[in-house]
Design an enzyme around this catalytic site. Structure first.
Site, mmCIF file in Angstrom:
data_model
loop_
_atom_site.group_PDB
_atom_site.id
_atom_site.type_symbol
_atom_site.label_atom_id
_atom_site.label_comp_id
_atom_site.label_asym_id
_atom_site.label_seq_id
_atom_site.Cartn_x
_atom_site.Cartn_y
_atom_site.Cartn_z
ATOM 1 N N LYS A 288 5.088 -5.016 -10.630
ATOM 2 C CA LYS A 288 6.345 -4.618 -11.057
ATOM 3 C C LYS A 288 6.190 -5.092 -12.594
ATOM 4 O O LYS A 288 5.522 -6.067 -13.286
ATOM 5 C CB LYS A 288 7.553 -5.569 -10.355
ATOM 6 C CG LYS A 288 7.679 -5.347 -9.053
ATOM 7 C CD LYS A 288 8.876 -6.290 -8.522
ATOM 8 C CE LYS A 288 9.041 -5.775 -7.014
ATOM 9 N NZ LYS A 288 10.048 -4.483 -6.980
ATOM 10 N N ARG B 2 9.059 -2.219 4.006
ATOM 11 C CA ARG B 2 8.980 -1.073 5.069
ATOM 12 C C ARG B 2 7.660 -1.680 5.914
ATOM 13 O O ARG B 2 7.449 -1.349 7.149
ATOM 14 C CB ARG B 2 8.975 0.108 4.579
ATOM 15 C CG ARG B 2 7.826 0.628 3.628
ATOM 16 C CD ARG B 2 8.263 2.003 3.060
ATOM 17 N NE ARG B 2 8.929 1.776 1.897
ATOM 18 C CZ ARG B 2 9.399 2.607 1.015
ATOM 19 N NH1 ARG B 2 9.066 3.932 1.369
ATOM 20 N NH2 ARG B 2 10.370 2.323 0.056
#
Length: 502
Positions: free
Chosen positions: A279, A353
């Site tokens: 990130k 996920r």
């Protein structure tokens, strides 16, 4: 570390005021006769005082008035009296009280730690529920420091305008405090810094919070157990950290059960660097709250059990730290999940996920629920779509989606149903595995379509809370940091099934 969960003010409903406690009275927008607001000794202030302080009665407005022989009176605006305005008033009141208390303490003066508030006759269950929620959550603070804590509001005494409503209002207050305590516990877990909050810490916090709660059992599984069981997604995500993952199962079995068996699944990423798909540095500090969904599930299970709701609920929280190292998983890897399905990894920052897929598959195979709800800070796309005050709902059943939206509305959390668009089903299919982890297209929708592959065809809802799980500013009862969003909705959702026939 502060105590976890952080303490709440004690709130009681009574039929009579107590001498010596500062009094709070409520003002509606547009009220003309202000003298009664100030109680004994306040009539001589009246309109002149109101003009001087600029009293309008709008929600969130708080003033103090020194009345003759009666000490300080607090006046809080409730706007047009709509229930949500009461929540805003409660939050503003507690913050104003604690700001004044800090000023008085710094000046060496005695600081009261309690207030009493006179409820108008029209104040019913809904208004008092909202007021208590605002008071309970609006003064929340989390700070690690070696300085003495600032004065806090310890108690609020609500003086009922209608004695016949005493028991009804007491029940509403008790229930609201339980919901607020769950929200605060979720905030505490989210705000705990990740140098303290590793997967083992979060798992043990679940054990601590659930200790001695009737009907609630917690099991914690380590990385060796997960390797033996085939939790490929959790192990892949947690493989880059020196602090190994955990899997927590919270089982609530009431003595009598009505309605369906509900499985709640929460993403528990204790810090998210993004892994190899790292990130940007700007804002990465907020990734300490990337376990907000898991914390909401933990707190919801504890709250459901404390309330004794007659609905069987199982909570599953896969916990990992997504870090960067030589053992981190990579784009291009193929991961086999608990239920045997495989995923082609395309972005290691889409780790939520991956861990949820394992937990959902485990629930289908081992828990046997009638319906499942997962909750996660999953996609930045959802924050773009709905902002920072509204969560997204994806659901396979209209009734389940409606229940979630209505449950949130009853407990002060906003949701918006999003579509599971069939046009994007093919995007989730991989050429080299069963499924592609992070396909092109609308990110929140394709993420939900990916998760649906692991639900075994059960009724299922996915709650994306990437926006409202954290806040950078004060908004009503929300303060900067982790918000505890979704906790109250999950509890209220369970409560909505307690009279349901299966």
């Amino acid at each position: 570390m502060p105590a976890l969960p952080s303490p709440l003010p004690e709130i009681e409903v009574t039929a009579a005021a107590r001498r010596g406690l500062p009094l709070v009275v409520l003002a509606r927008a547009g009220d003309d006769d202000l003298a009664p607001l100030l109680g004994p000794g306040g009539a001589d202030l009246g309109a002149d005082w109101a003009t001087a302080v600029g009293l309008t009665g709008k929600a969130g407005e708080v003033h103090t008035a020194a009345t003759q022989g009666a000490g300080v009176r607090w006046v809080a605006g409730i706007g047009d009296g709509e229930p949500r305005q009461w929540r805003k008033a409660g939050a503003a009141l507690v913050r104003a009280f604690e700001t004044r208390a800090s000023t008085e303490a710094d000046a060496g003066r005695r600081v009261p730690r309690a207030l009493q508030l006179t409820l108008p006759p029209e104040a019913g269950e809904e208004e008092v529920t909202e007021l208590v929620l605002g008071v309970s959550l609006g003064g929340y603070r989390f700070k690690l420091t070696n300085t003495a804590p600032k004065p806090r509001l310890r108690a609020l005494r609500l003086v009922a305008g209608e004695p016949s409503q005493l028991e009804l209002l007491r029940t509403a207050v008790e229930r609201t405090l339980a919901y607020a305590a769950g929200t605060v516990a979720t905030r505490d877990m989210g705000n705990t810094p990740s140098n303290i909050k590793d997967p083992a810490w979060l798992a043990q916090t679940a054990v601590k919070l659930a200790a001695d709660v009737p009907g609630l059992r917690v099991s914690v599984y380590d990385e060796r157990w997960m390797a033996a069981q085939g939790f490929g997604g959790v192990l892949a995500v947690g493989g880059g950290s020196s602090r190994p993952p955990r899997f927590v199962v919270l089982s609530y079995r009431p003595s009598r059960s009505a309605g369906p068996h509900i499985a709640l699944v929460g993403k528990g990423i204790t810090f998210d660097t993004g892994g190899i798909s790292i990130k940007p540095a700007d804002g990465m500090q907020w990734m300490r709250t990337d376990m907000a969904g898991g914390a909401a599930v933990i707190s919801a299970l504890v709250t459901v059990a404390r309330l004794g709701l007659p609905v069987r609920v199982t909570g599953l929280v896969p916990i990992a730290e997504n870090h960067v190292s030589g053992s981190a998983y990579r784009p291009g890897d193929i991961v086999r999940h608990y239920d045997g399905q495989t995923t082609e990894v395309s972005n290691t920052d889409a780790e939520g996920r991956m861990v949820l897929a394992d937990a959902l598959g485990y629930a289908v195979r081992n828990i046997g629920p009638d319906l499942m709800v997962d909750v996660a800070t999953l996609t930045g796309s959802m924050k773009i779509a709905l902002g920072t005050r509204t969560g997204g709902v994806f659901a396979t059943e209209d009734d389940l989606a409606a229940r979630i939206v209505e449950a949130g509305a009853r407990r002060g959390e906003a949701w918006w149903r999003m579509p599971l668009l069939a046009d994007h089903e093919d995007a989730v299919v991989s050429e080299v595995a069963d499924w592609q982890q992070c396909p092109p297209g609308p990110g929140s929708i394709t993420a939900a379509l990916f998760l649906r592959k692991f639900t075994g065809g059960l009724p299922w809802a996915h709650l994306d809370i990437a926006g409202p799980a954290r806040s950078e500013k004060v908004v009503d009862e929300i303060v900067p940091g982790a918000t505890g969003f979704a906790t109250r909705t999950l509890v209220e959702l369970v409560a909505s099934y307690q009279t349901h026939d299966t």
